[in-house]
Write a protein that holds these residues in place. Sequence first.
Motif, PDB file in Angstrom:
ATOM      1  N   GLN A 209      -1.280 -16.283  69.468  1.00 54.35           N
ATOM      2  CA  GLN A 209      -0.981 -17.193  69.034  1.00 54.35           C
ATOM      3  C   GLN A 209       0.223 -17.296  69.193  1.00 54.35           C
ATOM      4  O   GLN A 209       0.952 -18.752  69.486  1.00 54.35           O
ATOM      5  CB  GLN A 209      -1.508 -17.313  66.795  1.00 54.35           C
ATOM      6  N   LEU A 210       1.283 -16.274  69.029  1.00 52.91           N
ATOM      7  CA  LEU A 210       2.400 -16.380  69.663  1.00 52.91           C
ATOM      8  C   LEU A 210       3.160 -16.493  70.685  1.00 52.91           C
ATOM      9  O   LEU A 210       3.865 -16.756  71.353  1.00 52.91           O
ATOM     10  CB  LEU A 210       3.168 -14.720  68.993  1.00 52.91           C
ATOM     11  N   ALA A 211       1.634 -15.726  71.623  1.00 51.84           N
ATOM     12  CA  ALA A 211       2.015 -16.335  72.939  1.00 51.84           C
ATOM     13  C   ALA A 211       1.848 -17.242  73.300  1.00 51.84           C
ATOM     14  O   ALA A 211       3.172 -19.036  73.781  1.00 51.84           O
ATOM     15  CB  ALA A 211       0.849 -15.818  74.069  1.00 51.84           C
ATOM     16  N   LYS A 212       0.913 -18.429  72.860  1.00 47.16           N
ATOM     17  CA  LYS A 212       0.823 -20.383  72.433  1.00 47.16           C
ATOM     18  C   LYS A 212       2.412 -20.160  71.839  1.00 47.16           C
ATOM     19  O   LYS A 212       2.853 -21.495  72.785  1.00 47.16           O
ATOM     20  CB  LYS A 212       0.046 -20.735  71.757  1.00 47.16           C
ATOM     21  N   MET A 213       2.875 -19.919  71.430  1.00 45.28           N
ATOM     22  CA  MET A 213       4.089 -20.284  70.292  1.00 45.28           C
ATOM     23  C   MET A 213       5.257 -20.432  71.653  1.00 45.28           C
ATOM     24  O   MET A 213       5.819 -21.313  71.190  1.00 45.28           O
ATOM     25  CB  MET A 213       4.863 -20.115  68.800  1.00 45.28           C
ATOM     26  N   VAL A 214       4.919 -19.032  71.848  1.00 46.17           N
ATOM     27  CA  VAL A 214       6.196 -18.870  72.823  1.00 46.17           C
ATOM     28  C   VAL A 214       6.736 -20.478  74.327  1.00 46.17           C
ATOM     29  O   VAL A 214       7.619 -20.986  74.053  1.00 46.17           O
ATOM     30  CB  VAL A 214       6.538 -17.637  73.451  1.00 46.17           C
ATOM     31  N   ALA A 215       5.263 -20.379  74.566  1.00 48.94           N
ATOM     32  CA  ALA A 215       4.620 -21.710  76.031  1.00 48.94           C
ATOM     33  C   ALA A 215       4.992 -22.689  75.396  1.00 48.94           C
ATOM     34  O   ALA A 215       5.824 -23.108  76.220  1.00 48.94           O
ATOM     35  CB  ALA A 215       3.845 -21.056  76.145  1.00 48.94           C
ATOM     36  N   ALA A 216       5.156 -22.989  73.385  1.00 50.66           N
ATOM     37  CA  ALA A 216       5.623 -24.773  73.493  1.00 50.66           C
ATOM     38  C   ALA A 216       6.894 -24.569  73.468  1.00 50.66           C
ATOM     39  O   ALA A 216       7.784 -25.610  72.632  1.00 50.66           O
ATOM     40  CB  ALA A 216       4.520 -24.574  72.518  1.00 50.66           C
ATOM     41  N   ASN A 217       7.703 -23.114  72.966  1.00 46.02           N
ATOM     42  CA  ASN A 217       8.891 -23.160  72.375  1.00 46.02           C
ATOM     43  C   ASN A 217       8.921 -22.918  71.288  1.00 46.02           C
ATOM     44  O   ASN A 217       9.687 -24.521  70.822  1.00 46.02           O
ATOM     45  CB  ASN A 217      10.151 -24.094  73.726  1.00 46.02           C
ATOM     46  N   GLU A 218       8.186 -23.336  69.821  1.00 49.83           N
ATOM     47  CA  GLU A 218       8.005 -23.092  69.284  1.00 49.83           C
ATOM     48  C   GLU A 218       8.220 -22.044  68.251  1.00 49.83           C
ATOM     49  O   GLU A 218       6.886 -22.197  67.923  1.00 49.83           O
ATOM     50  CB  GLU A 218       7.374 -24.267  68.819  1.00 49.83           C
ATOM     51  N   LEU A 219       8.941 -21.165  68.241  1.00 52.76           N
ATOM     52  CA  LEU A 219       8.762 -19.829  67.114  1.00 52.76           C
ATOM     53  C   LEU A 219       8.255 -20.408  65.855  1.00 52.76           C
ATOM     54  O   LEU A 219       9.723 -20.693  65.011  1.00 52.76           O
ATOM     55  CB  LEU A 219       9.462 -18.889  67.908  1.00 52.76           C
ATOM     56  N   PRO A 220       8.119 -19.351  65.304  1.00 51.93           N
ATOM     57  CA  PRO A 220       8.368 -18.998  63.596  1.00 51.93           C
ATOM     58  C   PRO A 220       9.274 -18.552  63.152  1.00 51.93           C
ATOM     59  O   PRO A 220       9.967 -17.998  63.826  1.00 51.93           O
ATOM     60  CB  PRO A 220       6.812 -18.167  63.353  1.00 51.93           C
ATOM     61  N   ASP A 221       9.881 -19.540  62.156  1.00 53.26           N
ATOM     62  CA  ASP A 221      11.125 -18.656  61.235  1.00 53.26           C
ATOM     63  C   ASP A 221      11.059 -17.604  60.729  1.00 53.26           C
ATOM     64  O   ASP A 221      11.162 -16.171  60.282  1.00 53.26           O
ATOM     65  CB  ASP A 221      11.540 -19.828  60.326  1.00 53.26           C
ATOM     66  N   VAL A 222       9.249 -17.038  60.225  1.00 51.17           N
ATOM     67  CA  VAL A 222       8.745 -16.191  59.893  1.00 51.17           C
ATOM     68  C   VAL A 222       7.026 -15.862  59.605  1.00 51.17           C
ATOM     69  O   VAL A 222       7.327 -16.882  60.096  1.00 51.17           O
ATOM     70  CB  VAL A 222       8.513 -16.289  57.870  1.00 51.17           C
ATOM     71  N   ILE A 223       6.906 -14.634  59.804  1.00 49.75           N
ATOM     72  CA  ILE A 223       5.343 -14.414  59.611  1.00 49.75           C
ATOM     73  C   ILE A 223       4.746 -13.662  58.611  1.00 49.75           C
ATOM     74  O   ILE A 223       5.520 -12.493  58.242  1.00 49.75           O
ATOM     75  CB  ILE A 223       5.008 -13.460  60.905  1.00 49.75           C
ATOM     76  N   THR A 224       4.345 -14.762  58.009  1.00 51.41           N
ATOM     77  CA  THR A 224       4.068 -14.548  56.380  1.00 51.41           C
ATOM     78  C   THR A 224       2.704 -13.538  56.334  1.00 51.41           C
ATOM     79  O   THR A 224       1.270 -14.407  56.310  1.00 51.41           O
ATOM     80  CB  THR A 224       4.066 -15.630  55.555  1.00 51.41           C
ATOM     81  N   PHE A 225       2.501 -12.279  55.355  1.00 51.54           N
ATOM     82  CA  PHE A 225       1.135 -11.883  55.294  1.00 51.54           C
ATOM     83  C   PHE A 225       0.887 -12.918  54.296  1.00 51.54           C
ATOM     84  O   PHE A 225       1.407 -12.356  53.198  1.00 51.54           O
ATOM     85  CB  PHE A 225       1.385 -10.327  55.196  1.00 51.54           C
TER      86      PHE A 225
ATOM     87  N   LYS B 184      13.343 -12.914  66.712  1.00 49.34           N
ATOM     88  CA  LYS B 184      13.956 -13.750  65.701  1.00 49.34           C
ATOM     89  C   LYS B 184      13.258 -14.161  64.132  1.00 49.34           C
ATOM     90  O   LYS B 184      14.280 -14.966  62.979  1.00 49.34           O
ATOM     91  CB  LYS B 184      15.053 -14.871  65.964  1.00 49.34           C
ATOM     92  N   ALA B 185      12.227 -14.595  64.414  1.00 51.26           N
ATOM     93  CA  ALA B 185      11.035 -14.400  62.758  1.00 51.26           C
ATOM     94  C   ALA B 185      11.412 -12.799  62.354  1.00 51.26           C
ATOM     95  O   ALA B 185      11.409 -12.450  62.519  1.00 51.26           O
ATOM     96  CB  ALA B 185       9.673 -14.229  63.242  1.00 51.26           C
ATOM     97  N   ARG B 186      11.826 -13.332  60.974  1.00 52.32           N
ATOM     98  CA  ARG B 186      11.747 -12.690  60.155  1.00 52.32           C
ATOM     99  C   ARG B 186      10.052 -12.364  59.631  1.00 52.32           C
ATOM    100  O   ARG B 186       8.968 -12.793  60.419  1.00 52.32           O
ATOM    101  CB  ARG B 186      11.318 -13.129  58.606  1.00 52.32           C
ATOM    102  N   ILE B 187       9.017 -11.202  59.176  1.00 54.44           N
ATOM    103  CA  ILE B 187       7.727 -10.510  58.704  1.00 54.44           C
ATOM    104  C   ILE B 187       7.748 -10.573  57.000  1.00 54.44           C
ATOM    105  O   ILE B 187       8.833  -9.663  56.853  1.00 54.44           O
ATOM    106  CB  ILE B 187       7.857  -9.009  59.079  1.00 54.44           C
ATOM    107  N   ALA B 188       7.228 -11.661  56.280  1.00 55.01           N
ATOM    108  CA  ALA B 188       7.214 -11.419  54.827  1.00 55.01           C
ATOM    109  C   ALA B 188       5.711 -10.816  54.926  1.00 55.01           C
ATOM    110  O   ALA B 188       4.611 -11.729  55.204  1.00 55.01           O
ATOM    111  CB  ALA B 188       7.596 -12.669  54.647  1.00 55.01           C
TER     112      ALA B 188
END
Length: 260
Positions: A70-86, A115-119
Amino acid sequence: MATFLFDKTVFGPVKSRRLGISLGINLLPNDSKLCSFNCIYCECGWNPDPQKVKAVLPAREWVYSSLEEQLAKMVAANELPDVITFAGNGEPTLHPDFSGIIDDTILLRDKLAPKARIAVLSNSTMLHKPAVVTALKKVDDNILKLDSGIPETIVILNAPVGYFDFDKMVSQLIAFEGNLIIQTLFLKGEFNGVEFDNTTEQELSAWIELIRRINPKKLMIYSIDRDTPLDTLKKVAKAELDSIAARVRKELTINVEVSG
Ligand code: SF4
């Protein structure tokens, strides 16, 4: 009222009221809820009968590959998350590989979305496990639940499953020495003939006293927003949340964020 379950291990990204563009990780089953609380306001609904539902948790390797993909797809789309949330269908720290999965997530975040935070959104019930505490200390936003300073109210609102020691949980929160965010949900209503309201003077003074002792780096306060299992719950208005926040800021020097 209708509640919902996340049907994937890695879900979203979704726009979160509190966290921004959030890529979610659900370490619980994709078809049922698993939690050590059974909160009366849970958006995932009531806990299922454990005799009838066998909880199948995603393997650590599956979480790794799903997140990487999923992160690789977001990198390819240049739409990175602000946060990765559990978050997801219950309590993430119940997963037996929680600490290893946090290490994997830090690795993937550093590689693909630095740059994404982990929450982690947790209900604070697994803090007796040293590995869980160590893992929570590694993430950027360690968000732990405390809905009241009065144990009887916790029993009504959060309905702990099995053994629960409120004082121990408070000591465990204090032991983070401020390296935590406390989240508190305010609500009023009635359940099984019992009325509750965690915004009364008695409630607020007990809760503020505990917040003073825990001294979190931030407080997140909010009320119900989506469907809940009960239709006898009343949302606390944004103006009232703002006034609670103003009181906390006046009595303690803590950053308070209000969602509503
Ligand atoms: S702790 Fe969270 S997931 Fe568990 S019952 Fe409460 S609201 Fe639902």
